[in-house]
Structure formats: structure tokens, C-alpha cells
Scaffold this motif. Structure first.
Motif, PDB file in Angstrom:
ATOM      1  N   ASP A   1       1.317  -0.616   0.315  1.00 46.24           N
ATOM      2  CA  ASP A   1       0.140   0.107   0.427  1.00 46.24           C
ATOM      3  C   ASP A   1       0.822   1.296  -0.412  1.00 46.24           C
TER       4      ASP A   1
ATOM      5  N   ARG B   1       2.716  -5.473  -3.018  1.00 42.21           N
ATOM      6  CA  ARG B   1       1.604  -5.493  -3.320  1.00 42.21           C
ATOM      7  C   ARG B   1       0.375  -5.690  -2.136  1.00 42.21           C
ATOM      8  N   GLY B   2       0.156  -4.745  -2.461  1.00 44.76           N
ATOM      9  CA  GLY B   2      -0.794  -4.131  -0.720  1.00 44.76           C
ATOM     10  C   GLY B   2      -2.410  -3.925  -1.808  1.00 44.76           C
ATOM     11  N   ASN B   3      -3.681  -4.148  -1.156  1.00 49.27           N
ATOM     12  CA  ASN B   3      -4.723  -3.789  -1.621  1.00 49.27           C
ATOM     13  C   ASN B   3      -5.004  -2.607  -2.327  1.00 49.27           C
ATOM     14  N   CYS B   4      -3.880  -1.739  -1.981  1.00 47.40           N
ATOM     15  CA  CYS B   4      -4.087  -0.130  -3.224  1.00 47.40           C
ATOM     16  C   CYS B   4      -3.290  -0.117  -3.679  1.00 47.40           C
TER      17      CYS B   4
ATOM     18  N   TYR C   1      -1.782  -0.596  -7.902  1.00 45.21           N
ATOM     19  CA  TYR C   1      -1.974  -0.929  -8.583  1.00 45.21           C
ATOM     20  C   TYR C   1      -0.942  -0.869  -9.658  1.00 45.21           C
TER      21      TYR C   1
ATOM     22  N   ASN D   1       3.212 -10.369  -4.842  1.00 43.91           N
ATOM     23  CA  ASN D   1       2.577 -10.755  -3.099  1.00 43.91           C
ATOM     24  C   ASN D   1       3.072 -10.708  -2.150  1.00 43.91           C
TER      25      ASN D   1
ATOM     26  N   HIS E   1       1.089  -8.228   2.705  1.00 39.09           N
ATOM     27  CA  HIS E   1       1.343  -7.490   3.240  1.00 39.09           C
ATOM     28  C   HIS E   1      -0.335  -8.364   3.565  1.00 39.09           C
TER      29      HIS E   1
ATOM     30  N   HIS F   1      -3.839  -8.781   3.641  1.00 34.78           N
ATOM     31  CA  HIS F   1      -5.162  -8.462   2.912  1.00 34.78           C
ATOM     32  C   HIS F   1      -5.296  -9.793   2.017  1.00 34.78           C
ATOM     33  N   LEU F   2      -4.565 -10.237   2.155  1.00 38.14           N
ATOM     34  CA  LEU F   2      -5.189 -12.382   1.552  1.00 38.14           C
ATOM     35  C   LEU F   2      -4.528 -13.625   2.035  1.00 38.14           C
TER      36      LEU F   2
ATOM     37  N   ASN G   1      -6.229 -12.369   5.964  1.00 40.51           N
ATOM     38  CA  ASN G   1      -7.665 -11.728   6.049  1.00 40.51           C
ATOM     39  C   ASN G   1      -6.812 -11.673   7.449  1.00 40.51           C
TER      40      ASN G   1
ATOM     41  N   HIS H   1      -1.245  -4.059   6.526  1.00 49.41           N
ATOM     42  CA  HIS H   1      -3.024  -3.250   5.870  1.00 49.41           C
ATOM     43  C   HIS H   1      -3.726  -3.253   7.276  1.00 49.41           C
TER      44      HIS H   1
END
Length: 170
Positions: free
Chosen positions: A34, A51-54, A56, A62, A77, A79-80, A82, A106
Motif C-alpha cells: 500500500d 503489492r497491497g490491496n491499494c 495498482y 504478493n 501485505h 490482505h490475502l 485476512n 494492512h
């Protein structure tokens, strides 16, 4: 081995450059996602990023697994896995790849914890912290299997109450 660990900088540029300069003596720099910056940007050029969820920029991976002296470090990050709900999935991934250090973000919640000989480090967020007011990052110093995690606010002030010293699994 000395590592600078940041996460969730969400577009900050000058602050990333300042922190890099402040801690130029580290062996590696890690960004746990992120950044919202291209991987080839000058701000990110010194960081091993994920790579974070924000993010691109599809050139980020990942997850990455890095050998760091005596340690094997999983960088993700979160997010993958949880991580806002449970550390269990991330713990399983650490075991799967043989990591004894995990750097993730995250949740924007700074902290370090040793679980079953695996050190989990979330440096918090440089922009939008949760559970505390300081915008934070971390420094990990390892000597063999001895590890010390120190947290700093974005201005470089050490936060002694958050420090953790532990022994990693071999």
C-alpha cells in the motif's frame, strides 16, 4: 542484520525518502504494501516491496521470501491472509515457507509478537495509524537468532514502550 520496515504509506513520497536517508545504515529496506507508488519510482527504489490491496502496479509480487542472515523472512501485505480477523492464515503461510520472521501491514496497527518461535512484525501505517496516534515504522536488528524490534514515529522519535526483544526459532 538490520532492517527498516514500513507499510501503508498510501502515496507519501517525501516521508519515504526522509526515512530512507535517516536510516541509511540498514542492510535492507522492506515495504509491506500500500505504497500506492510505482515499484520503479525513486521513493520505492531501495525497498523490497510487495503489492497491497491499494497498489495498482502489477509488477509488485504478493509475497516474497528473503534470506536475511540467520532468518528467513516472509514479506506480504496481509490482505490475502485476512490479518484483520486472525493471524492463523499468515502463521500457516510462514510455516509453509519456513519463515521465522513475518513482515506485514494492512491493519495499520503497529506491533510485534513472537508466536511459536516466529516473529510477526506490523510496522503500522506511515499515514493512517489505528489503535495509536503515532504514524509508525519499525527497525529490526538481528544477531543470529536474537532479534530486537524498535518502533519509531514518522519524525524519527523512538517509541520505547513498543520494543520487543526475542529469540527466533532456528
Amino acid at each position: 542484520m538490520k532492517l527498516l520496515i514500513v507499510s501503508d504509506s498510501h502515496g507519501l513520497q517525501e516521508e519515504l525518502l526522509t526515512i530512507r536517508e535517516r536510516h541509511a545504515d540498514v542492510d535492507k529496506m522492506i515495504h509491506c504494501g500500500d505504497s500506492e507508488l510505482p515499484q520503479d519510482s525513486k521513493e520505492m527504489s531501495a525497498f523490497l516491496g510487495v503489492r497491497g490491496n491499494c497498489d495498482y502496479d502489477a509488477s509488485y509480487v504478493n509475497d516474497r521470501v528473503e534470506s536475511l542472515g540467520e532468518a528467513t523472512c516472509l514479506v506480504t501485505h496481509g490482505h490475502l491472509y485476512n490479518v484483520k480477523m486472525s493471524m492463523m492464515n499468515l502463521h500457516y503461510k510462514a510455516r509453509e515457507v519456513g519463515a521465522n520472521v513475518v513482515c506485514f501491514g494492512h491493519s495499520h496497527i503497529a506491533g510485534a509478537e513472537l508466536m511459536d518461535g516466529v516473529l510477526f512484525i506490523n510496522p503500522g501505517s506511515m499515514l493512517l495509524p489505528r489503535m495509536r496516534k503515532e504514524r509508525t515504522y519499525a527497525i529490526l536488528v538481528m544477531d543470529g537468532t536474537e532479534a530486537t524490534v524498535q518502533f519509531y514515529d514518522i519524525s524519527g522519535k523512538h517509541i520505547p514502550s513498543m520494543q520487543l526483544t526475542c529469540t527466533l526459532s532456528a
